[in-house]
Design a protein around this motif. Structure first.
Motif, PDB file in Angstrom:
ATOM      1  N   GLU A  22       0.823  -1.206   0.000  1.00 44.71           N
ATOM      2  CA  GLU A  22       0.000   0.000   0.000  1.00 44.71           C
ATOM      3  C   GLU A  22       0.859   1.259   0.000  1.00 44.71           C
ATOM      4  O   GLU A  22       0.569   2.217  -0.720  1.00 44.71           O
ATOM      5  CB  GLU A  22      -0.946  -0.012   1.204  1.00 44.71           C
ATOM      6  N   GLY A  25       2.333   1.552  -3.473  1.00 45.32           N
ATOM      7  CA  GLY A  25       1.372   1.632  -4.570  1.00 45.32           C
ATOM      8  C   GLY A  25       1.442   0.462  -5.535  1.00 45.32           C
ATOM      9  O   GLY A  25       1.240   0.621  -6.739  1.00 45.32           O
ATOM     10  N   ARG A  48      10.894   4.397  -5.853  1.00 44.73           N
ATOM     11  CA  ARG A  48       9.783   4.630  -4.921  1.00 44.73           C
ATOM     12  C   ARG A  48      10.169   4.181  -3.516  1.00 44.73           C
ATOM     13  O   ARG A  48       9.867   4.864  -2.537  1.00 44.73           O
ATOM     14  CB  ARG A  48       8.531   3.891  -5.410  1.00 44.73           C
TER      15      ARG A  48
END
Length: 83
Positions: A22, A25, A48
């Motif tokens: 989560e 993503g 990320r």
């Protein structure tokens, strides 16, 4: 970043596969695939991860795992015990 570093990062932050998915993503299935080394982490996802967890934390984990794998950590512990 390899699977061991990625997994250690998740676990040291107390996150489940679902929670880290989560945060990043992505799906939990992708996290499981990466952690079991069935697929390498993509450059985009690695970026990320660096954004979310920070380069410093990742570097510390990489250095620690490297020391453990090369036996350096054992020498430090033995050295301290002798002193």
């Amino acid at each position: 970043m390899d699977a061991k570093v990625f997994t250690a990062l998740r676990k040291l932050n107390g996150l489940s596969q679902i929670e880290v998915a989560e945060l990043l993503g992505v799906s939990r299935a992708l996290i499981a695939i990466i952690e079991t080394e069935r697929q390498p982490i993509s450059h985009r996802l690695e970026q990320r991860v660096k954004e979310v967890f920070g380069v410093q934390q990742i570097s510390v984990i990489q250095l620690t795992l490297h020391a453990i794998n090369n036996g350096s950590a054992k020498r430090v512990i033995l050295h301290d015990a002798v002193l």
